[in-house]
Motif scaffolding. Sequence first.
Motif, PDB file in Angstrom:
ATOM      1  N   ALA A 181       4.462  10.016  -4.915  1.00 39.76           N
ATOM      2  CA  ALA A 181       6.529  10.188  -3.999  1.00 39.76           C
ATOM      3  C   ALA A 181       7.068   9.227  -4.028  1.00 39.76           C
ATOM      4  CB  ALA A 181       5.985  10.922  -2.979  1.00 39.76           C
ATOM      5  N   VAL A 182       6.860   7.884  -3.088  1.00 38.03           N
ATOM      6  CA  VAL A 182       7.540   6.930  -3.406  1.00 38.03           C
ATOM      7  C   VAL A 182       7.770   6.523  -4.681  1.00 38.03           C
ATOM      8  CG1 VAL A 182       7.982   4.395  -2.250  1.00 38.03           C
ATOM      9  CG2 VAL A 182       7.161   6.075  -0.758  1.00 38.03           C
ATOM     10  N   GLN A 183       7.065   6.277  -5.373  1.00 46.16           N
ATOM     11  CA  GLN A 183       7.457   5.537  -6.100  1.00 46.16           C
ATOM     12  C   GLN A 183       7.720   6.530  -8.010  1.00 46.16           C
ATOM     13  OE1 GLN A 183       4.238   4.142  -8.847  1.00 46.16           O
ATOM     14  NE2 GLN A 183       3.499   2.386  -7.309  1.00 46.16           N
ATOM     15  N   ARG A 184       8.345   7.765  -7.512  1.00 49.38           N
ATOM     16  CA  ARG A 184       8.554   9.044  -8.318  1.00 49.38           C
ATOM     17  C   ARG A 184      10.577   9.488  -7.238  1.00 49.38           C
ATOM     18  NH1 ARG A 184      12.227  11.651  -9.798  1.00 49.38           N
ATOM     19  NH2 ARG A 184      12.348  13.590 -11.339  1.00 49.38           N
ATOM     20  N   PRO A 194       5.599  -0.226 -12.992  1.00 52.43           N
ATOM     21  CA  PRO A 194       4.245  -0.642 -11.390  1.00 52.43           C
ATOM     22  C   PRO A 194       4.596  -0.934 -11.040  1.00 52.43           C
ATOM     23  CG  PRO A 194       3.352  -0.975 -13.123  1.00 52.43           C
ATOM     24  CD  PRO A 194       4.587  -0.832 -13.126  1.00 52.43           C
ATOM     25  N   TYR A 195       4.251  -1.014  -8.880  1.00 51.49           N
ATOM     26  CA  TYR A 195       4.047  -1.307  -7.866  1.00 51.49           C
ATOM     27  C   TYR A 195       3.901  -2.892  -7.089  1.00 51.49           C
ATOM     28  CZ  TYR A 195       6.800  -2.555  -4.008  1.00 51.49           C
ATOM     29  OH  TYR A 195       7.616  -3.464  -2.365  1.00 51.49           O
ATOM     30  N   GLU A 233       0.710  -1.170  -0.470  1.00 54.37           N
ATOM     31  CA  GLU A 233       0.539  -0.212   0.104  1.00 54.37           C
ATOM     32  C   GLU A 233       0.837   1.448   0.247  1.00 54.37           C
ATOM     33  OE1 GLU A 233      -3.599   2.304   3.084  1.00 54.37           O
ATOM     34  OE2 GLU A 233      -2.478   0.738   3.697  1.00 54.37           O
ATOM     35  N   ALA A 234       1.971   1.123   0.288  1.00 53.07           N
ATOM     36  CA  ALA A 234       2.610   2.741   0.898  1.00 53.07           C
ATOM     37  C   ALA A 234       3.942   2.594  -0.306  1.00 53.07           C
ATOM     38  CB  ALA A 234       3.677   2.349   2.150  1.00 53.07           C
ATOM     39  N   CYS A 235       4.042   1.983  -1.332  1.00 57.56           N
ATOM     40  CA  CYS A 235       4.944   2.135  -2.515  1.00 57.56           C
ATOM     41  C   CYS A 235       3.418   2.327  -3.743  1.00 57.56           C
ATOM     42  CB  CYS A 235       5.226   0.415  -2.624  1.00 57.56           C
ATOM     43  SG  CYS A 235       6.740   1.008  -1.535  1.00 57.56           S
ATOM     44  N   TRP A 285      12.653   5.682   3.052  1.00 58.54           N
ATOM     45  CA  TRP A 285      11.402   6.335   2.690  1.00 58.54           C
ATOM     46  C   TRP A 285      10.426   6.156   3.823  1.00 58.54           C
ATOM     47  CZ3 TRP A 285       6.757   3.393   3.016  1.00 58.54           C
ATOM     48  CH2 TRP A 285       6.912   1.456   3.420  1.00 58.54           C
ATOM     49  N   MET A 286       9.146   7.044   3.261  1.00 63.51           N
ATOM     50  CA  MET A 286       7.883   7.274   4.275  1.00 63.51           C
ATOM     51  C   MET A 286       6.920   7.356   4.071  1.00 63.51           C
ATOM     52  SD  MET A 286       7.391   6.930   7.988  1.00 63.51           S
ATOM     53  CE  MET A 286       9.385   7.291   8.545  1.00 63.51           C
ATOM     54  N   GLY A 287       5.943   6.676   4.760  1.00 65.86           N
ATOM     55  CA  GLY A 287       4.626   6.672   4.096  1.00 65.86           C
ATOM     56  C   GLY A 287       3.795   7.638   4.264  1.00 65.86           C
ATOM     57  N   ALA A 288       2.988   8.266   3.012  1.00 61.53           N
ATOM     58  CA  ALA A 288       2.593   9.290   3.054  1.00 61.53           C
ATOM     59  C   ALA A 288       1.775   9.905   4.207  1.00 61.53           C
ATOM     60  CB  ALA A 288       1.192   9.584   1.810  1.00 61.53           C
ATOM     61  N   ARG A 289       1.292   8.607   5.044  1.00 60.72           N
ATOM     62  CA  ARG A 289       0.368   9.120   5.992  1.00 60.72           C
ATOM     63  C   ARG A 289       1.241   9.999   7.187  1.00 60.72           C
ATOM     64  NH1 ARG A 289      -3.483   4.995   8.051  1.00 60.72           N
ATOM     65  NH2 ARG A 289      -1.668   4.179   6.821  1.00 60.72           N
ATOM     66  N   HIS A 290       2.571   9.806   7.069  1.00 58.88           N
ATOM     67  CA  HIS A 290       3.128  10.125   8.242  1.00 58.88           C
ATOM     68  C   HIS A 290       5.158  11.383   7.850  1.00 58.88           C
ATOM     69  CE1 HIS A 290       1.673   6.392   9.983  1.00 58.88           C
ATOM     70  NE2 HIS A 290       1.753   5.843   9.200  1.00 58.88           N
TER      71      HIS A 290
END
Length: 199
Positions: free
Chosen positions: A32-35, A42-43, A26-28, A97-102
């Motif tokens: 931003a993580v992919q960019r 795709p992940y 989910e996080a990936c 990397w950090m998940g978007a919510r955090h």
Amino acid sequence: MEPVTLTTPRLLLDTFTPEDVDAVFEACQDAAVQRWTTVPVPYGREHAESFVLRMAPDGWHHETEFTFAVRGPGGGTPMGAASVRHPRPGYWEVGYWMGARHRGAGYTAETVSALARWAFTELGCHRLDWLAEVGNTASLGTARRAGFTLEGVQRAALSNNGTLRDCWRASLLPSDLGLPTPVPYLPAPRVTASPDPAA
């Protein structure tokens, strides 16, 4: 090396478990993580399974890369990931990397600082490098908050999805954190003029 657990005032850094596959997948999906990282795009779920079940454990087993899940102090679902890898003797590189919510709460800099202290005190590291594609200002900000010094731009030094990209490189030394260095360090004198006599 057997996996270790690190703690900070707000975080628990430990190993990934099979139960973390869904959270990593989910996080990936985040743009931003992919960019800005080198995750496949795709992940797919198979990529999360490979990372959690094979890549991360293999790095610990072969002592080439030590990957941590970043969790809240009580554990639970990973918020992000961070690692130090060992490209050459005495030198290590940090990635994260950090998940978007955090994002935006300082968790990533706190994580990087904990990994740096561990690398300097337990791994014999005498220089920790950070690199990211030019333009990744969020990662640069994290590195600076963790004490890294930006050293410059390296051309075509980062491969991301089949394309070479310019990258920023920064470093952190044990002395930057008030720690002893395992190898004596003699800094170069400040140069005010060009070192090129023909310039």
